[in-house]
Enzyme design. Sequence first.
Site, short mmCIF file in Angstrom:
data_model
loop_
_atom_site.label_atom_id
_atom_site.label_comp_id
_atom_site.label_asym_id
_atom_site.label_seq_id
_atom_site.Cartn_x
_atom_site.Cartn_y
_atom_site.Cartn_z
N CYS A 115 31.95 86.22 56.61
CA CYS A 115 32.08 85.30 57.76
C CYS A 115 32.88 84.05 57.41
O CYS A 115 33.40 83.37 58.29
CB CYS A 115 30.71 84.92 58.29
SG CYS A 115 29.78 86.35 58.85
N HIS A 247 31.40 78.59 62.77
CA HIS A 247 31.13 80.03 62.78
C HIS A 247 29.95 80.26 63.73
O HIS A 247 29.01 79.48 63.76
CB HIS A 247 30.79 80.50 61.37
CG HIS A 247 30.31 81.91 61.31
ND1 HIS A 247 30.98 82.94 61.94
CD2 HIS A 247 29.22 82.48 60.72
CE1 HIS A 247 30.33 84.07 61.73
NE2 HIS A 247 29.25 83.82 61.00
N ASN A 277 28.22 87.21 66.84
CA ASN A 277 28.79 86.88 65.54
C ASN A 277 29.92 87.87 65.23
O ASN A 277 29.67 89.03 64.93
CB ASN A 277 27.68 86.97 64.49
CG ASN A 277 28.17 86.66 63.09
OD1 ASN A 277 29.36 86.56 62.84
ND2 ASN A 277 27.23 86.50 62.16
C1 LIG Z 1 18.21 87.26 62.54
C2 LIG Z 1 17.51 86.07 63.19
C3 LIG Z 1 18.04 85.84 64.58
C4 LIG Z 1 16.01 86.36 63.28
O1 LIG Z 1 15.34 85.24 63.80
P1 LIG Z 1 14.05 84.67 63.05
O2 LIG Z 1 13.56 83.57 63.87
O3 LIG Z 1 14.46 84.36 61.63
O4 LIG Z 1 13.08 85.88 63.12
P2 LIG Z 1 12.34 86.67 61.94
O5 LIG Z 1 13.32 87.48 61.17
O6 LIG Z 1 11.49 85.70 61.16
O7 LIG Z 1 11.40 87.62 62.77
C5 LIG Z 1 10.38 87.12 63.61
C6 LIG Z 1 9.74 88.27 64.34
O8 LIG Z 1 10.66 88.76 65.35
C7 LIG Z 1 10.82 90.18 65.17
N1 LIG Z 1 12.18 90.53 65.59
C8 LIG Z 1 13.29 90.64 64.83
N2 LIG Z 1 14.34 90.99 65.59
C9 LIG Z 1 13.87 91.09 66.86
C10 LIG Z 1 14.47 91.43 68.07
N3 LIG Z 1 15.77 91.72 68.17
N4 LIG Z 1 13.71 91.43 69.19
C11 LIG Z 1 12.39 91.13 69.13
N5 LIG Z 1 11.76 90.82 68.00
C12 LIG Z 1 12.50 90.80 66.85
C13 LIG Z 1 10.55 90.43 63.72
O9 LIG Z 1 10.20 91.76 63.51
C14 LIG Z 1 9.43 89.47 63.44
O10 LIG Z 1 8.23 90.04 63.92
P3 LIG Z 1 6.84 89.80 63.16
O11 LIG Z 1 6.62 88.31 63.25
O12 LIG Z 1 5.88 90.62 63.94
O13 LIG Z 1 7.05 90.26 61.75
C15 LIG Z 1 17.75 84.81 62.33
O14 LIG Z 1 17.00 84.89 61.14
C16 LIG Z 1 19.18 84.56 61.96
O15 LIG Z 1 19.99 84.25 62.81
N6 LIG Z 1 19.50 84.65 60.65
C17 LIG Z 1 20.77 84.25 60.13
C18 LIG Z 1 21.92 85.04 60.64
C19 LIG Z 1 23.13 84.57 59.93
O16 LIG Z 1 23.39 83.40 59.85
N7 LIG Z 1 23.85 85.46 59.31
C20 LIG Z 1 24.76 85.02 58.30
C21 LIG Z 1 26.03 84.68 58.71
S1 LIG Z 1 26.91 86.10 59.08
#
Ligand SMILES: CC(C)(COP(=O)(O)OP(=O)(O)OC[C@H]1O[C@@H](n2cnc3c(N)ncnc32)[C@H](O)[C@@H]1OP(=O)(O)O)[C@@H](O)C(=O)NCCC(=O)NCCS
Length: 320
Positions: A115, A247, A277
């Site tokens: 990215c 980004h 993204n």
């Molecule tokens: C991926 C992302 C959106 C997830 O959000 P988050 O707030 O961190 O959520 P978590 O991974 O802690 O998951 C929380 C809960 O939601 C659930 N969950 C994950 N994806 C889900 C979805 N699409 N829909 C519903 N629930 C979802 C998980 O299973 C978890 O459930 P649990 O609490 O029962 O275990 C976030 O972590 C993110 O944006 N990460 C960085 C992405 C990024 O910057 N990438 C790098 C640059 S390319």
Amino acid sequence: MKYSRIFGTGSYLPPKTTTNADLEKLVDTSDQWIMERTGIRSRHISEGLLATTDMAIIAAERALTDAAIDKNAIGLIVVATTTPDVIFPSTATRVQHALGLDTTECPAFDVAAACAGFIYALDIADQYIRNGSVKYALVVSSESVTRVVDWQDRATCILFGDGAGAVVLGADEKAGICANHLHANGAYADMLGVTGNMYGSKQEPIRIKMRGNEVFKIAVNKLGAIVEEVLLKNNLDKSAIDWLVPHQANLRIISATARKLNMSMDKVILTIEDQGNTSAASVPLALDIGIRDGRIKRGDLLLLEAFGAGMAWGASLIRY
Ligand SMILES: CC(C)(COP(=O)(O)OP(=O)(O)OC[C@H]1O[C@@H](n2cnc3c(N)ncnc32)[C@H](O)[C@@H]1OP(=O)(O)O)[C@@H](O)C(=O)NCCC(=O)NCCS
């Protein structure tokens, strides 16, 4: 020459889109969850033969038209991508040929910094221009990330989209790229990447895997730090930045960076809601949109930033 100035920009998004409602039919998720956690509502998807190379070519043509220079003056082509159509030859040489620049035999190569790829590619082109090796350079980012998405993994399939963006940089005495700041830390490499490998020693398809929550925290931390580094090393006050062109990985990460700059969100170029993204393409896509709709004006000071797999991250300070 003192600066590399942005002479023109261009971008391309494939016509097919996938909304959160479409994804609700594929995995256990909801529009509300995706919007609240990421800010994404829809994303563009490359299909069939319209993939990384073709999108790169269209974005590059648009940037060249916008720059209104003799395309034969381009002395360097750098394409940032981590989702090339083939391992080799490079996407950049394909772009060179398609643009009719093969007759010039200018150097053309790809850069893989996930990215952060556009910031890395911009820095390379900037060095060539400032040291006098070339007068104009074409920097393109093109990604077909959805080709390596696991559509059964709700934690990642909701995040990514495809597209391409490009800039024409040229030597200028007065204004342009003021500074680039790049970092990487391979200790985080296993947090975000693909399973399987291209040589078949692991018999798994190539699919994105991410420890999202950990990546999120590191992204907020490192982007916050790089914003401070840019301000400090360039002796700038936060108020000097006119536009943040980030980004587009997660609206909450972008908001955290804007808060670091005491910047209101209407000074941030956002594309995340409709594009998701798009990896290396997201920054030049946002830049092109901000310039073409008239928000970014000549003379404005821009802060571009990106963070991604590697981990690799960077920022570029540009007097547009
Ligand atoms: C991926 C992302 C959106 C997830 O959000 P988050 O707030 O961190 O959520 P978590 O991974 O802690 O998951 C929380 C809960 O939601 C659930 N969950 C994950 N994806 C889900 C979805 N699409 N829909 C519903 N629930 C979802 C998980 O299973 C978890 O459930 P649990 O609490 O029962 O275990 C976030 O972590 C993110 O944006 N990460 C960085 C992405 C990024 O910057 N990438 C790098 C640059 S390319």
